[in-house]
Design a protein around this motif. Structure first.
Motif, short mmCIF file in Angstrom:
data_model
loop_
_atom_site.label_atom_id
_atom_site.label_comp_id
_atom_site.label_asym_id
_atom_site.label_seq_id
_atom_site.Cartn_x
_atom_site.Cartn_y
_atom_site.Cartn_z
N ASP A 24 -1.08 15.92 39.96
CA ASP A 24 -0.40 14.80 40.80
C ASP A 24 0.69 16.36 40.73
O ASP A 24 1.54 15.95 41.31
CB ASP A 24 0.09 13.80 40.83
N GLU A 25 1.07 17.09 39.56
CA GLU A 25 2.30 17.72 39.32
C GLU A 25 2.32 18.30 40.41
O GLU A 25 3.57 19.53 41.15
CB GLU A 25 2.76 18.64 38.12
N PHE A 26 1.33 18.91 41.55
CA PHE A 26 0.64 20.22 42.10
C PHE A 26 0.34 19.45 43.32
O PHE A 26 0.02 20.39 44.21
CB PHE A 26 -0.81 21.16 42.23
N ILE A 27 1.45 18.48 43.33
CA ILE A 27 0.09 18.11 44.98
C ILE A 27 0.97 18.78 46.16
O ILE A 27 2.49 19.18 46.11
CB ILE A 27 0.74 16.61 45.17
N PRO A 28 0.27 19.47 47.21
CA PRO A 28 1.12 20.22 47.68
C PRO A 28 2.51 19.51 49.09
O PRO A 28 2.09 18.38 48.75
CB PRO A 28 0.05 21.15 48.88
N SER A 29 2.95 20.66 48.95
CA SER A 29 3.88 19.41 50.60
C SER A 29 3.58 19.07 51.46
O SER A 29 1.74 19.59 51.49
CB SER A 29 4.93 20.56 50.50
N GLN A 30 3.80 18.17 52.14
CA GLN A 30 2.81 17.82 53.57
C GLN A 30 2.65 18.80 54.59
O GLN A 30 3.65 19.60 55.23
CB GLN A 30 3.85 16.84 54.41
N TYR A 42 -2.16 25.36 64.21
CA TYR A 42 -2.13 25.25 63.16
C TYR A 42 -1.21 24.62 62.76
O TYR A 42 -0.64 24.24 63.02
CB TYR A 42 -1.57 27.06 63.12
N TYR A 43 -1.72 24.43 61.13
CA TYR A 43 -0.63 23.51 60.46
C TYR A 43 -0.63 24.09 58.50
O TYR A 43 -1.98 25.02 58.42
CB TYR A 43 -1.21 22.17 59.67
N SER A 44 0.43 23.78 57.64
CA SER A 44 0.93 25.04 57.01
C SER A 44 0.98 23.87 55.90
O SER A 44 1.31 23.11 56.59
CB SER A 44 1.52 25.76 57.58
N THR A 45 1.21 24.66 54.61
CA THR A 45 1.36 23.70 52.93
C THR A 45 2.37 24.20 52.26
O THR A 45 2.46 25.67 52.71
CB THR A 45 1.10 22.87 52.82
N ASP A 46 3.13 23.88 51.13
CA ASP A 46 3.84 24.75 50.08
C ASP A 46 3.16 24.73 49.30
O ASP A 46 2.78 23.34 48.80
CB ASP A 46 5.22 24.47 50.24
N LEU A 47 2.74 25.81 48.21
CA LEU A 47 1.87 25.17 46.86
C LEU A 47 2.86 25.58 46.19
O LEU A 47 3.58 26.24 46.16
CB LEU A 47 0.92 26.10 47.16
N VAL A 48 2.72 24.37 44.66
CA VAL A 48 3.25 24.51 43.72
C VAL A 48 3.10 26.08 42.69
O VAL A 48 4.29 26.30 42.29
CB VAL A 48 3.20 23.35 42.96
N ILE A 49 1.65 25.83 42.81
CA ILE A 49 1.22 27.34 42.10
C ILE A 49 -0.38 27.70 43.18
O ILE A 49 -1.02 27.29 44.33
CB ILE A 49 0.59 26.73 40.88
N THR A 105 -10.32 24.77 59.91
CA THR A 105 -11.33 25.58 59.16
C THR A 105 -10.08 26.38 57.85
O THR A 105 -9.22 26.55 58.51
CB THR A 105 -11.27 27.26 60.03
N GLU A 106 -10.31 26.04 56.81
CA GLU A 106 -9.59 26.42 55.94
C GLU A 106 -9.33 27.43 56.15
O GLU A 106 -10.08 28.54 55.49
CB GLU A 106 -9.89 25.40 54.47
N MET A 107 -7.38 27.86 55.86
CA MET A 107 -6.99 29.06 55.01
C MET A 107 -6.00 29.21 53.93
O MET A 107 -5.22 29.69 53.91
CB MET A 107 -6.61 29.75 56.21
N HIS A 108 -6.91 28.62 53.22
CA HIS A 108 -5.81 29.11 51.97
C HIS A 108 -4.60 27.86 51.82
O HIS A 108 -4.61 25.74 51.90
CB HIS A 108 -5.50 29.80 50.79
N ASP A 109 -3.43 28.36 52.04
CA ASP A 109 -1.86 27.57 52.41
C ASP A 109 -1.88 27.09 53.78
O ASP A 109 -1.08 26.49 54.10
CB ASP A 109 -0.84 27.89 51.47
N SER A 110 -2.51 27.25 54.75
CA SER A 110 -2.69 26.48 56.74
C SER A 110 -4.82 25.89 56.40
O SER A 110 -5.18 26.24 56.03
CB SER A 110 -2.89 28.30 56.54
N VAL A 111 -4.14 25.73 58.06
CA VAL A 111 -5.59 25.42 58.29
C VAL A 111 -5.24 25.35 59.76
O VAL A 111 -4.43 25.06 60.68
CB VAL A 111 -5.59 23.41 57.63
N LEU A 112 -6.96 25.83 60.34
CA LEU A 112 -6.94 25.62 61.96
C LEU A 112 -8.27 24.50 62.57
O LEU A 112 -9.11 24.49 61.23
CB LEU A 112 -7.94 27.06 63.01
#
Length: 701
Positions: A433-439, A455-462, A480-487
């Motif tokens: 849970d240290e690596f939980i991405p941002s909302q 489109y929605y995006s997130t900030d990743l810890v790593i 449709t997942e695009m790593h740190d974003s999604v459609l």
């Protein structure tokens, strides 16, 4: 006494949990003979672990000693060995018990050894090494009996202290009380003796750990029976079996106070930490009375992990036990930022507090659990993949990461076929849970009337970690997942609240999902067609009512007339009242506009209306009366033209309803209408007086 296990309250399908610990790497060290670990500390970007080896192969690269040596190994942050070295003190063999980092001064090694001096059977071995692990000085302390160290700490003077038990009655031991006494040796930084003290009584005693205290003294944990003679005795505890001891020392090793804890069965302290408001002790218990409120198994047939919190004077704040019906033993605890504690222990249990232990052999495994500041269990995790001894050590790297150093027994990593051996096993415990991405970041409301994808995006810890996105409910749309974003392609028939979350994933496990992103999804508005006449004569229908149906009355409605010169609109939400321009003739269009929840206006179908004046006379023949006051309150006066016959005028509301008919007598010059009590709104007057049409409007206030 029975206890509840962890109670997970599922509020919604995407609760974010506070702990999610997994094993992220593991390494085994040793050779085909016996290898044990007793201590591990951080070092640069990795770790140092310290123990004993009898091996001469495998990972043991420089052990020239047949009887065993203290073994020091440096590993990097992923467990890869950097170097190792062996020590035997000034004797023929040594066992490593503890390594202490003394900053720029180097390191202290604590253990035991049999020196060349045959008058000492097996004594405390203390050594100081430089930053390159070369021995600066070393010495052995003890007598002709047996010295068995249990731990130690840095002294307030920058030196070192080793504690354990001693059965000697001579040598370096200044006094003997019984068969086994607790014994402390305190050395100066240069290796000279500072002080040596004995604690105990006529009965056998067992040592524990020792720590520095913030008042310049020390806290020593031990255990034993209550009896005299000796310097450890607790009033009111006679006749009880083995009890836990807390011995508070000053800087010179003198006893400031000592207290006994436990019940009528066998109880012991293993270690202690100082906290903001006192001390937290850890050990094991077989009692269910006295300072213990219960026991999971049968007293004296199994042990529970025992934690006791006291103030700075030893007064009990709370005392609780943890584990199951089998054997459980506390090892080490760490204070957390939230005021709670993370506890590491060894367990054989499979029930009560210990959930998820699938180890089928009756052997100890590492059990990790967390408690809050009041001692309530809030998280637990067994690590049953391997088999361990009861003497592990642990490091807290951060709130999210720990290192475990244990001895794997039965068949170690380097065992020969048909033989048992022990090896050292190190593994990393990571809270995923240290690596939980941002909302998720993006629109909080969606209007399907104008947008079908978002489109929605997130900030990743790593950044290199994989992601998994979750849209609930599933029928809200396709992602449709695009790593740190999604459609998200929205379902055009969905109308409700959706939630979007994302979690980080690697080969060891996954984090909990991020805080849910709430998204309100609004479908296109279903606006009813406008009802009203398709054609009209403005001369006889000066204002006309048109209506529509609005399902959501909270939506704001606008009415639009084209061309605007055709008349004026009075907006009554689901009703429009049009006052026509008496000179306008032609086709008009009327439509409603609704301001949806996204602050976007959607429109109805247009209503086409044919407007004609239907008058035989021109507009110049339509006249207005002079009236006052306008706006009026309680009455209004109409000034009349000079006529010699009876006439009348009608007062109509905005809906065209006649609310008053006013008669005019011949030669009447003024007409007064008493209008008190009439609703405040716009009204219209209309009538034929002396062969001419009079029409106009006024306002009541």
């Amino acid at each position: 006494m029975k206890k509840q296990g962890l109670l997970l309250i599922l509020l919604i399908p995407f609760v974010v949990f506070g702990q999610n610990f997994v094993k992220t790497w593991e390494k085994c060290y040793g050779g085909i003979d016996t290898d044990k670990v007793r201590s591990i500390i951080p070092h640069k970007d990795g770790y140092l672990f310290f123990g004993t080896t009898l091996s001469h192969d495998g990972d043991v690269s420089n052990n020239p000693y047949e009887e065993g040596a203290a073994w020091l190994v440096n590993i990097d942050s992923k467990g890869n060995k950097i170097f190792d070295t062996c020590y035997v003190g000034n004797g023929t063999h040594a066992n490593g018990i503890k390594i202490l980092n003394n900053g720029s001064e180097g390191f202290y090694f604590l253990g035991d050894t049999s020196p060349n001096d045959v008058s000492i059977s097996n004594g405390y071995w203390l050594a100081k090494a430089d930053s390159n692990f070369n021995i600066i000085w070393q010495d052995v302390y003890g007598g002709s009996g047996q010295e068995m160290p249990r731990g130690g700490c840095l002294s307030h003077s920058g030196g070192v202290m080793e504690v354990g038990i001693s059965s000697s009655t001579d040598g370096d031991k200044e006094v003997s009380y019984g068969f086994h006494d607790d014994w402390a040796v305190n050395l100066n930084p240069d290796g000279t003796k500072n002080w040596i003290k004995t604690y105990g009584n006529i009965r056998p005693n067992e040592g524990g750990g020792i720590i520095q205290t913030s008042d310049g003294g020390y806290m020593l944990t031990a255990s034993g029976d209550n009896d005299l003679p000796g310097n450890i005795y607790c009033d009111g505890h006679d006749g009880l079996l083995w009890e836990a001891w807390a011995i508070k020392l000053n800087n010179e090793g003198e006893i400031e106070w000592n207290l006994c804890y436990g019940g009528t069965h066998q109880d012991a302290f293993r270690d202690v930490i100082e906290i903001e408001d006192g001390f937290l002790f850890i050990g094991s218990s077989t009692s269910e009375d006295g300072d213990l409120s219960g026991h999971y198994g049968t007293p004296d047939e199994s042990t529970d992990i025992w934690l006791l919190k006291s103030d700075f004077y030893g007064n009990v704040i709370w005392s609780k036990n943890y584990g199951g019906t089998d054997w459980d033993s506390g090892s080490k605890m760490f204070e957390n930022e939230d005021g709670g504690f993370t506890v590491f222990s060894a367990t054989k249990s499979h029930d009560y507090d210990v959930q998820g232990n699938d180890n089928v052999s009756n052997s100890y495994i590492v059990w990790m659990f967390k408690i809050n500041e009041d001692g309530d269990l809030i998280y637990q995790k067994p690590f049953p993949e391997m088999i361990y001894t009861q003497t592990p050590d642990f490091i807290k790297v951060s709130e999210y990461k720990y290192i475990a150093a244990v001895t794997k027994w039965f068949f170690g990593c380097y065992h020969a076929p048909g033989q048992w051996n022990e090896d050292i096993y190190i593994f990393e415990i990571q809270d995923m849970d240290e690596f939980i991405p941002s909302q998720a970041q993006g629109n909080s409301s969606v209007c399907l009337s104008i947008e079908t994808e978002n489109y929605y995006s997130t900030d990743l810890v790593i950044d290199t970690m994989e992601t998994q996105w979750l849209l609930l409910p599933e029928e809200a749309g396709e992602i449709t997942e695009m790593h740190d974003s999604v459609l998200i392609a929205w379902n055009p028939n969905f109308q409700d609240t959706a939630w979007l979350q994302v979690r980080a994933v690697n080969e060891y496990g996954e984090s909990a999902y991020s805080t849910p992103k709430e998204i309100m999804v609004y479908p296109p508005l279903n606006i009813a067609d406008i009802t009203g006449p398709d054609s009209l004569c403005s001369a006889t229908n000066t204002h006309t009512i048109f209506t529509t149906t609005i399902e959501d009355e909270s939506l704001e409605t606008n009415w639009f007339l084209q061309p605007e010169s055709a008349g004026t609109i009075l907006n009554q939400q689901d009703t429009a009242i049009i006052t026509w321009n008496p000179t306008y003739e032609g086709q008009v269009s009327l439509k409603t506009g609704l301001l949806n929840k996204c602050d976007i206006e959607e429109f109805s179908n247009e209503k086409e209306v044919l407007v004609r004046t239907c008058l035989g006379v021109g507009q110049e023949q339509i006249k207005k009366l002079n009236l006052y006051p306008n706006p009026a309150t309680s009455q209004i006066t109409f000034e009349l033209p000079d006529i010699n016959k009876q006439s009348q005028i009608q007062i109509k509301d905005i809906y065209g309803k006649v609310i008053a008919t006013l008669n005019i007598k011949p030669n009447q010059s003024k007409l007064i209408w008493e209008c008190s009590g009439i609703a405040s709104v716009v009204y219209f007057y209309e009538g034929e007086i002396g062969g001419e049409v009079y029409r106009g409007k006024f306002l009541l206030k």
